[in-house]
Write an enzyme that holds these catalytic residues in place. Structure first.
Site, short mmCIF file in Angstrom:
data_model
loop_
_atom_site.label_atom_id
_atom_site.label_comp_id
_atom_site.label_asym_id
_atom_site.label_seq_id
_atom_site.Cartn_x
_atom_site.Cartn_y
_atom_site.Cartn_z
N SER A 146 0.86 -1.19 0.00
CA SER A 146 0.00 0.00 0.00
C SER A 146 0.89 1.23 0.00
O SER A 146 2.08 1.14 0.37
CB SER A 146 -0.87 0.00 1.27
OG SER A 146 -1.50 1.25 1.46
N TYR A 159 -2.49 -1.24 10.32
CA TYR A 159 -2.40 -1.35 8.86
C TYR A 159 -1.06 -0.80 8.36
O TYR A 159 -0.37 -1.43 7.55
CB TYR A 159 -3.57 -0.58 8.23
CG TYR A 159 -3.73 -0.76 6.75
CD1 TYR A 159 -4.46 -1.84 6.24
CD2 TYR A 159 -3.19 0.14 5.84
CE1 TYR A 159 -4.63 -2.01 4.87
CE2 TYR A 159 -3.36 -0.01 4.47
CZ TYR A 159 -4.08 -1.09 3.99
OH TYR A 159 -4.25 -1.24 2.64
#
Ligand code: NAD
Length: 264
Positions: A146, A159
């Site tokens: 990401s 995350y």
């Protein structure tokens, strides 16, 4: 569609939805035999299999519904993939989940779950399937990290930590296989139009008392200079490049596809 991946086999984790499903469809269209993995209702899984079959013009792909939050689940999926495909040439570690909270309130069980699914599952699958790739003399590992594998945002402690970990895992594996015909790379998308990201628009609209259009542009995409979603197919095409001919010198990279986010 060209047959870039003809003769190849691919296991794509988290491919019953979103980016993983898009990668599975594109890889199937490019000639790969694909195995799906993911959670979901029987209807959602049947719909995913039908989409991949349509993309390939062939039979419905095998699917493993293993839960990747445990090492045993990941190993079961890898065993199923070897049994169904006879070997695994390409591993795409894509399954992922999100939870948003200030760090001081972050529930411990959410931290553990996000680290397990978003990071540890990629380690366990790599450990299980890399020996086969090395033995056969060719392989591709693509980790869907990401923009949050490169830069942070508040309220996404687990995350961001997991995705930075995925980039670190990618670099380490890449160095270990550097003299072979196996490569390991990470893709670092910005916000991609998928169910995982769209629920964040709804949440932000409620939180700020604005329309979803304003929440998307002013809040969710505040850090994405292009001010538009990245599309699933754009990410899938980057994964196809990494698994197709001509990309063998790309190894250990964390490739941004984020409308300029990580450049800022
Ligand atoms: P999604 O929610 O549409 O799909 C997630 C997939 O993971 C589903 O198939 C789901 O069943 C599977 N999954 C979740 N938990 C699982 C578990 N315990 N065991 C097995 N499978 C499980 O999400 P998405 O947006 O397509 O995200 C896919 C990947 O891309 C994730 O790793 C995510 O972090 C990453 N990513 C997404 C975006 C975005 O904006 N959508 C941006 C950057 C990175």
């Amino acid at each position: 569609m060209d047959q870039t991946l003809a003769g190849r086999t691919a296991l794509v984790t988290g491919s019953t939805s979103g980016i993983g499903l898009g990668i599975a469809e594109l890889f199937a269209a490019a000639g790969a035999r694909v195995m799906l993995n993911g959670l979901g209702t029987p209807e959602a899984i049947a719909a995913a299999r039908a989409r991949v079959a349509e993309a390939s013009g062939g039979a419905e792909p095998p699917v493993s519904q293993a839960d990747l939050s445990t090492a045993a689940g990941v190993r079961a999926m890898c065993d199923d993939a070897r049994a169904a495909l006879s070997r695994v040439d390409i591993l795409v570690n894509n399954a992922g989940i999100q939870f948003v909270s200030p760090v001081v309130e972050f529930p411990e069980e959410k931290w553990e779950l996000i680290l397990a699914v978003n990071l540890s599952a990629a380690f366990h699958a790599t450990k299980a399937l890399l020996p086969g790739m090395l033995a056969q003399g060719w392989g591709r590992i693509v980790n869907i990290a990401s923009a949050h594998g490169l830069v942070a945002s508040p309220f996404k402690a687990a995350y961001v930590a997991a995705k930075h970990g995925v980039v670190g895992l990618t670099k380490t594996v890449a160095l270990e296989v550097a003299e072979t015909q196996v490569t390991c790379n990470a893709i670092c998308p910005g916000f991609v139009r998928t169910p995982l990201a769209e629920v964040q628009v709804t949440r932000l609209a409620e939180q700020h008392g604005v329309s979803e259009a304003v929440a998307l542009r002013e809040h969710l995409l505040a850090k994405q200079p292009s001010k538009r979603w990245v599309e699933v197919e754009e990410v899938a095409r980057m994964a196809l490049y990494l698994c197709g001919p001509g990309s063998g010198a790309v190894n250990g990279a964390a490739l941004s596809i984020d409308g300029g986010w990580a450049a800022g």
